[in-house]
Design an enzyme around this catalytic site. Structure first.
Site, PDB file in Angstrom:
ATOM      1  CG  ASP A 299      -0.792  -4.054  -4.870  1.00  0.00           C
ATOM      2  OD1 ASP A 299      -0.718  -5.290  -4.993  1.00  0.00           O
ATOM      3  OD2 ASP A 299      -1.145  -3.507  -3.812  1.00  0.00           O
TER       4      ASP A 299
HETATM    5  C1  BGC Z   1      -1.508  -6.585  -2.082  1.00  0.00           C
HETATM    6  C2  BGC Z   1       0.003  -6.654  -2.163  1.00  0.00           C
HETATM    7  C3  BGC Z   1       0.428  -8.077  -2.404  1.00  0.00           C
HETATM    8  C4  BGC Z   1      -0.239  -8.575  -3.668  1.00  0.00           C
HETATM    9  C5  BGC Z   1       0.156  -9.997  -4.027  1.00  0.00           C
HETATM   10  C6  BGC Z   1      -2.196  -7.267  -3.246  1.00  0.00           C
HETATM   11  O1  BGC Z   1      -3.542  -7.436  -2.995  1.00  0.00           O
HETATM   12  O2  BGC Z   1      -1.925  -5.249  -1.997  1.00  0.00           O
HETATM   13  O3  BGC Z   1       0.576  -6.152  -0.991  1.00  0.00           O
HETATM   14  O4  BGC Z   1       1.818  -8.166  -2.469  1.00  0.00           O
HETATM   15  O5  BGC Z   1      -1.642  -8.529  -3.493  1.00  0.00           O
HETATM   16  O6  BGC Z   1      -0.390 -10.910  -3.148  1.00  0.00           O
END
Ligand code: BGC
Length: 735
Positions: A299
């Site tokens: 993530d």
């Molecule tokens: C989130 C993810 C997301 C990523 C990219 C993170 O803050 O937890 O679910 O895909 O950002 O935007």
């Protein structure tokens, strides 16, 4: 529980969820394989990796052999993030969340990754460009799960995948599939259910849909990522049994059924190890046990303190990519702490995906996906997932003589289409309830409309402008409508619709007061409207425009009907009116239990956990967090497994949902008296009411008593019938 069969069942003519899902995901669609060779590096010679007839693994090996060590270090990280540009470093698709690096000397392009679970999230406008780049806001995942309809979810996936591909994106960062452990979880709207079986099959259908068009999908967030409080630091303490049976199980089903291109590891720690550094989870379970052959990415900015551990654990791609993270890897290679073969292994998975991507095929994306067609898919899904919770005296569908409507509640006029954060979508429009009603020639009371519109405008003007897309905007405070005005309206119009709205999203878990529980203003509104309309012999319908469970018991007796259309995406108002009028007979069933009160929720004593240190850690200059710990003390007793086993009466149980018709179930027939390898169970469902409708047949199994405690029953199969005309029946067979 009503209509629950302690058997396995499937509708005749419909394949079982698992059995009917087409396998795709790693094979490159035939129409995108370049004929013969492409001279990617321009050297005039045909190198093995340029030969589309060779197996991907051989081509990947050839690329690896041509990469410098520096390129390898860069390849395991994305291109980076710019706080000024608030987005990934890269310009192909503004608003995308990340890019892999390009290997320009080899002609290997960068691939583009973008959110999210309710549709593609990219910027709708671009500098110096008059064209707009809106994406379709589909219903939130919780609503999709409420359809219990795998074919419909797959069709939503096909539409989303088409937008991904036609806007030049290669991988969608969805579906989210964490378990609804606690109704306060801010991102529950991005997830399907409290039950892993339902979540897993929903996610598989979504992945199959998205990937059928030749782009990738990403299961996230692996694993036990069930809260936003201290989300980058929290340590989830969970037993192996609960992990296996509840939190991993949905991922396992989706991996087996859909073989997704990618999985995103979670921010949180699991029993002391950051999920993105956890080799037993990422390699032993995911690859060795389940045979996952796609790509694992972190993530965004997760657990960067030890990128070497992430590499070793089998977290192949570090997103969005940072210089300090890459520096750790370079240094570890130099000191011998990290073997280059680990990077090679990780890069094989990354390139395996890159070589199947539209970018690699040099796909000529149009930037004009079929937004109109997709809005129809979104509307159908939103209507099919609406759950009718209460319908006294056949209040709904609206009788033909109901023409004039008093709409109360801000969100009747300003419908919430989905949650905030990375799961948000930049859609062209959102149809509100009143717009949906007007499109069907209902007369909306103008006095109320004027007051509400002015109130909404004033409240919005009071708010500072949103600085970043991830900022959370709580619902606007409700307007106080005088008792006199309510009484006047009760005398003038045919029916009252009261909408209660909620928003939630990334970075925040929901407060109890004023969010899980209704505000005093909301309760007064329900009370006053119900009293005045009932005094005139008129009915009141309560609409829940929410992304997450709310308390209902303290007010539900006051209204005549309750409809739960969740957050239905951009076509929400039209879909809702389809159900209110009876054009669509509600067939949605809850994917998550509504408890009577918060204290009844099994995790309520352990959410969102406790601080383990007073140290405040600032993350990326954005977020303050404390190291903390959350104990999943309830073990496997999550959702209905708990309410059943501990005899706690819920407000509405998983699988609950009324219809405008009635279904009668015949006896369940088993193919044998005792179980030996296989057994089928069949049941006939007949529509014994007056209007056509679909029914969700749910199969729950009880395990024989053994040495360990077991849930009283668990969901093990489900199927949705076709629309059955009155008197029509369907035979369902579960294998
Ligand atoms: C989130 C993810 C997301 C990523 C990219 C993170 O803050 O937890 O679910 O895909 O950002 O935007």
């Amino acid at each position: 529980m009503t209509r629950i069969l302690n058997l396995i069942v499937l509708i005749l003519g419909m394949a079982l969820a698992a059995a009917c899902a087409p396998r795709n995901g790693t094979e490159q669609p035939a129409d995108e394989i370049a004929e013969g060779f492409r001279d990617l590096n321009g050297n005039g010679a045909m190198d093995p990796y340029e030969d589309a007839s060779l197996p991907i693994a051989d081509r990947v090996d050839d690329i690896l052999a041509r990469m410098s060590r520096e390129q390898k270090v860069r390849m395991v990280s994305g291109t980076g993030w710019s706080m000024e540009g608030v987005g990934a470093v890269g310009s192909k698709v503004p608003g995308a969340a990340g890019y892999t690096i390009e290997l320009d000397n080899l002609g290997i392009p960068s691939i583009v990754l973008a959110d999210g679970p309710a549709g593609l999230r990219i910027w709708p406008n671009r500098e110096g460009d008059d064209k707009t780049y809106f994406a379709t806001a589909f219903p939130i995942e919780t609503l999709l799960a409420s359809t219990w309809d795998l074919q419909l979810v797959e069709s939503a996936g096909v539409a989303m995948g088409n937008e991904v591909k036609e806007y030049g994106v290669d991988i969608l960062l969805a579906p989210g599939m964490n378990i609804h452990r606690d109704p306060r979880g801010g991102r529950n709207y991005e997830y399907y259910s409290e039950d892993p079986y339902l979540s897993g099959h929903m996610a598989a259908a979504m992945v199959n849909g998205v990937e059928s068009v030749g782009v990738g999908a990403t299961l996230k967030h692996y694993v036990a990522n069930n809260q936003e409080t201290n989300r980058l630091l929290v340590d989830t303490i969970v037993s192996e049994r609960a992990l296996r049976e509840i939190y991993l199980r949905g991922f396992e089903i989706a991996v087996e059924e859909a073989r997704p291109w990618a999985i995103m590891s979670a921010y949180n720690q699991v029993n002391g190890t950051p999920a993105s550094q956890d080799r037993p989870l990422l390699t032993t379970v995911l690859r060795d046990e389940w045979g996952f052959d796609g790509l694992v990415m972190t993530d965004w900015f997760a657990a960067m303190d030890n990128t070497v551990a992430q590499m070793r654990a089998g977290n192949e791609l570090l997103m969005p990519g940072t210089d300090p993270g890459s520096a750790q890897i370079t240094q570890a290679l130099e000191t011998g702490e990290l073997d280059e073969s680990v990077l090679d292994r990780n890069i094989r998975y990354i390139l395996g995906v890159v070589l199947q991507s539209p970018a690699f095929a040099d796909y000529a994306y149009s930037d004009t996906p079929d937004l109109e067609g997709h809005s129809k898919t979104a509307r159908k899904a939103a209507a099919d997932g609406a759950v009718l919770l209460k319908n006294d005296d056949t209040t709904l569908p609206l009788p033909a003589d109901v023409k004039t409507i008093a709409a109360f509640g801000n969100t009747s006029y300003d419908f919430i289409s989905g949650g905030t954060g990375s799961g948000d979508v930049n859609e062209a429009y959102v149809v509100s309830l009143v717009q949906g009603l007007e499109a069907r020639d209902f007369e909306i009371d103008e006095d109320l409309r004027g007051l509400y519109e002015a109130h909404i405008q004033a409240e919005k003007a009071n708010r500072p402008p949103k600085e970043n897309f991830w900022e959370f905007e709580p619902p606007l405070p409700e307007m106080i409508v005088s008792e006199k005005l309510v009484a006047d309206k009760a005398a003038q119009v045919d029916i009252a619709l009261v909408t209660i709205g909620r928003n939630s999203g990334e970075f925040h878990d929901r407060p109890l007061e004023g969010d899980f529980y209704l505000t005093a203003e909301e309760k007064t509104l329900i009370e006053n409207v119900s009293e005045a309309f009932h005094a005139q012999g008129n009915k009141v319908v309560l609409i829940l425009n929410i992304g997450n469970v709310v308390e209902t018991v303290s007010w539900r007796d006051k209204v005549d009907a309750i409809l739960l259309p969740w957050q239905g995406g951009q076509e929400a108002g039209n879909a809702l009116v389809d159900v209110l009028t009876g054009d669509v007979n509600p067939s949605g069933k809850l994917p998550t239990t509504f408890s009577v009160k918060y204290a009844d929720v099994p995790s309520s004593d352990n959410f969102p956990g406790v601080k383990t240190s007073d140290e405040v850690i600032n993350i990326l200059g954005i977020l303050d967090a404390n190291p903390s710990q959350v104990d999943y003390e309830e073990g496997i007793y999550v959702g209905y497994r708990y309410y059943d086993a501990f005899d706690v009466e819920p407000a509405y149980e998983l699988g609950f949902g009324l219809s405008y018709t009635r279904f009668d179930y015949g006896p369940c027939q088993l193919s044998a008296d005792s179980f030996a390898d296989t057994m089928t169970a069949s049941v006939t469902v007949a529509n014994s009411g007056d209007v056509a409708g679909k029914e969700v047949v749910q199969l729950y199994l009880t395990a024989p008593e053994g040495e360990i405690d077991k849930p009283i029953r668990e969901l093990k199969g489900f199927a949705k019938t076709r629309a059955l005309a009155p008197g029509d029946e369907a035979s369902c067979v579960f294998l």
